[in-house]
Design an enzyme around this catalytic site. Structure first.
Site, mmCIF file in Angstrom:
data_model
loop_
_atom_site.group_PDB
_atom_site.id
_atom_site.type_symbol
_atom_site.label_atom_id
_atom_site.label_comp_id
_atom_site.label_asym_id
_atom_site.label_seq_id
_atom_site.Cartn_x
_atom_site.Cartn_y
_atom_site.Cartn_z
ATOM 1 N N ASP A 66 1.323 -0.757 -0.081
ATOM 2 C CA ASP A 66 0.017 0.170 0.217
ATOM 3 C C ASP A 66 1.134 1.485 0.250
ATOM 4 O OD1 ASP A 66 -2.545 1.904 0.382
ATOM 5 O OD2 ASP A 66 -2.866 0.831 1.489
ATOM 6 N N TRP A 67 0.245 2.615 -0.415
ATOM 7 C CA TRP A 67 1.178 3.568 -0.374
ATOM 8 C C TRP A 67 1.378 4.255 1.248
ATOM 9 C CZ3 TRP A 67 0.023 1.250 -3.957
ATOM 10 C CH2 TRP A 67 -0.079 1.829 -6.000
#
Length: 758
Positions: free
Chosen positions: A279-280
């Protein structure tokens, strides 16, 4: 050789005060078992994967160390994220983009219903069509990797901020939907990315902050397999080319460097052939995340880049691990055939003039269809609905019309993180909710617009008030419609399952109108006992999050053009306390916060069943304009092998052991439409598995039946459907004994029952 522990022990965390006193991680080490090294992808799942791996390896062997590393991290570009390129070998960057219900922040794209709305359809065909249409739009914009479907969180916490992005609070429902969407997206030639792997069930402290580290989801091995990892198996079985790891810690190890979750379960037990992307901003280490199985980090180099090449050079990360990262990424790319004829990138910022790339095709019709199918009628006194050509309607509530200023953030409809924190309702009709999962509608058909268009055609009249708490009620009206909503968003959990203003509005209208119909656009469970038993509230619809065609979908149901068949994909309690400790996120203020999943397998309807709590509306509940009878339950064996454990000598393929997917029993049910109008029934099958919750969903079919006609519904029960995860054997076990079989119209509306003897 992969090291797998015999039993994944659930270790209780130390008292928070002890951890806070020294802010040391040492007491928490070892709570998530180590599984090393990271398995190398091999492409043995299918001929298509084998061909993709052969192509990928042929490319990787020609690369320099820096070129291999360049593929593993995000680079600056127009997309939410993009990988590096190797121009001399003809390898271009891969574009990643949100969201699971429509391409966020772009023009001339569709706003599909949210995942929770799609789940409410209980319709496998619509779930696939949804994925295919979504995939076509991603491909049309030149986006290689779609960041969806969303199947985690599953909805453990009733007030969870992101529950609306998923398909509902049951692993079987989420799995069927996740698998169908994955297949649809990838049939369009786009890499699907099921997320989030794994156990990210709340927004409060999902990330590190000034308070300390992120929340740790402490979960036992069996629960992790049977409840939270279960739906990912379906998406993997459907061919998912990527999986996104999560922000929070799991048993005190960050999700994107948790070797048990990535190396052990995903890549070994489930045979995952594709690549794991963070995930970012979810990476917390360089060497540790690489060795634990992370393949691609987004949105920038973070701990990798030159650091990763240095780690390979000094032996901290094996060259084989780096090559596996690059190979897995390219294999997914080739598996989807993206190397030939893939459209040019068509992603642009809002403030740059650019060519129009319209990818919507005829998806509005599908969105309207799914929108109608996901509306759940929960109350309908004496045939209040469908309307019979009313001439005069009162329309009330802030949710009836579009928000006056929805583009304060030009790329996030309804408002971005900077302004929506803590919202309980949206001041406008709600078609999607907040955060990265929100869609970007090309237009919005509000309930008011759609009803007004219908009333104009019928030469009727309207009175309306979108703002008032005590609106004027016109006594000559045929009915009063009240529109309210319940908002949720990524980055925070909901503060309530009710809203005082909304509840007062409904009661104020009902006190002056004997035919009050309430429509609730909701991001999840919404407690309605403040007004649901008011005798003047004659009908209620849970309208979900229907996407751009919201009003048209609703009018189709209100006027009977579509017979409602939506079913609740979660349980609605009579009061918030019915959810017990599953109501709120864990608010631990210690430096190493802990969230103990002590309920195990018992969430949502399983929780209500276990504690004998009568809900207002149970999981799977929904009304129709007709009636259905169920009969002729029959159970037969397919003759498949029913030994205790699948044979270990059979190679694992993506999705798990092949034997888990073999049908071992077949159940058939006859459904008869005993009413006077055509409609669709959602037949649901629940099993009582030994040493497990009393009832677990293991089948559903939405079947359309004409008045007086009958249809036969067939359910195939696989070995996995009847199995539990044996923590000692570390295998799926088909226990000996009696299995209860329950067929009906909801988790509590059982019409037929039988049993299976294994």
């Amino acid at each position: 050789m992969i090291f797998l522990v015999t039993v994944w022990l659930f270790l209780w965390p130390l008292h928070a005060a002890q951890a806070q006193s020294n802010n040391s991680e040492i007491p928490f080490y070892g709570r998530s078992p180590p599984v090393y090294p990271s398995p190398e992808g091999n492409g043995t799942t299918s001929a298509a994967w084998a061909a993709a791996y052969s192509k990928a390896r042929a490319m990787v062997v020609q690369m320099t160390l820096e070129e291999k590393s360049n593929l593993t991290y995000g680079h600056t570009g127009p997309c939410v994220g993009q990988t590096g390129a190797v121009p001399r070998l003809g390898i271009s960057e891969l574009c990643f983009a949100d969201a699971p219900d429509g391409i966020r922040g772009q023009e001339f794209v569709s706003a599909f219903p949210a995942g929770i709305h799609l789940g409410a359809t209980f319709d496998r065909q619509l779930m696939y069509a949804y994925g295919k249409a979504l995939g076509d739009e991603y491909r049309g914009k030149g986006i290689h990797v779609a960041l969806g479907p969303f199947i985690g969180p599953i909805g453990r916490i009733a007030r969870g901020g992101r529950n609306w992005e998923g398909l509902g609070s049951d692993p079987f429902l989420a799995g069927i939907g996740g698998g169908a969407i994955t297949k649809g997206i990838q049939d369009a030639g786009v890499i699907s990315t099921p997320k989030h792997w794994l156990l990210n069930e709340q927004e409060y402290r999902r990330r590190e902050s000034t308070l300390g580290e992120a929340m740790s989801s402490n979960v036992d091995d069996r629960t992790a397999h049977e409840l939270y990892a279960w739906p990912f198996m379906d998406a993997l079985r459907a061919g998912a080319g990527s999986v996104m790891c999560s922000y929070q810690r799991a048993n005190d190890s960050y999700g994107c460097q948790n070797s048990k979750l990535m190396n052990g379960i995903l890549k070994t037990e489930f045979g995952f052939e594709g690549f794991i992307v963070s995930d970012w901003g979810a990476q917390h280490s360089g060497v540790a995340s690489a060795n634990a199985g992370l393949d691609v980090v987004m949105p920038n180099a973070a701990y990798w880049g030159a650091n990763l090449t240095a780690a390979v050079g000094n032996g901290s990360v094996a060259i084989a691990r780096l090559e596996d990262m690059a190979t897995r990424l390219l294999a997914a790319h080739y598996f989807l055939g993206q190397e030939d004829g893939f459209p040019e990138n068509g992603v642009y910022p809002y403030n740059v003039q650019h060519p129009v790339i319209d990818v919507r095709e005829d998806h509005a019709g599908l969105i309207r269809q799914i929108g109608a199918a996901g509306h759940v009628l929960v109350k309908n006194v004496n045939g209040t609905l469908p309307f019979k050509k009313p001439r005069f309607l009162n329309i009330y509530g802030y949710d009836a019309e579009v928000k006056a200023s929805p583009w304060n953030n030009p790329t996030r409809y309804g408002g971005g993180y900077e302004e929506n924190f803590g919202w309980n309702t949206l001041n406008g009709t709600m078609i999607t909710a907040g955060g990265s999962g929100g869609s970007t509608p090309p237009y919005v058909i509000s309930p008011f617009k759609a009803i007004q268009d219908r009333m104009i055609a019928d030469r009727g009249i309207l009175r309306w008030d979108f703002w008032g708490l005590t609106p004027t009620v016109y006594s000559n009206a045929d009915a009063c419609l009240v529109f309210i909503n319940a908002y949720a968003s990524e980055s925070f959990d909901r503060t309530s399952l009710t809203d005082d203003f909304s509840d007062q509005l409904v009661n104020n209208v009902a006190s002056n109108c004997s035919n009050t119909i309430v429509v609730v656009h909701s991001a999840g469970p919404r407690v309605v006992d403040a007004w649901i038993e008011n005798p003047n509230v004659t009908a209620c619809i849970f309208g979900g999050l229907p996407g751009q065609e919201s009003g048209n979908s609703l009018v189709d149901v209100l006027y009977g053009d579509v017979n409602p068949s939506g079913r609740l994909p979660y349980t609605v309690g009579k009061k918030e306390s019915d959810y017990g400790h599953l109501l709120n996120s864990t608010t631990d203020f210690s430096y190493f916060p802990q969230d103990d999943f002590t309920e195990g397998l018992y969430i949502d309807y399983r929780h209500f069943d276990a504690y004998n709590i009568t809900p207002r509306y149970e999981f799977g509940y929904g009304l129709s304009y007709t009636t259905f009878e169920h009969s002729n339950l029959s159970i037969s064996s397919t003759g498949a092998d029913t030994r205790l454990f699948p044979p270990s000598e059979v190679p694992i393929v993506q999705g798990g052991h092949p034997w888990l997917w073999e049908a071992i029993y077949t159940v058939q049910v006859t459904v008869t439409n005993s009413g006077v109008v055509a409609g669709a029934e959602v037949v649901q099958l629940y099993l009582e598995i030994p040493n497990a919750p009393a009832r677990q969903l293991r089948g559903f079919e939405r079947v359309h039946v004409a008045p007086g006609e009958s249809a036969t519904v067939t359910f195939s029960l696989t070995r996995r459907d009847l199995s539990i995860w044996n923590v000692v054997a570390q295998q799926w076990e088909l226990q000996r004994g009696s299995y209860g079989v329950f067929s009906g119209a909801s988790s509590r509306d059982v019409r037929l029952n039988g049993d299976i003897q294994v």
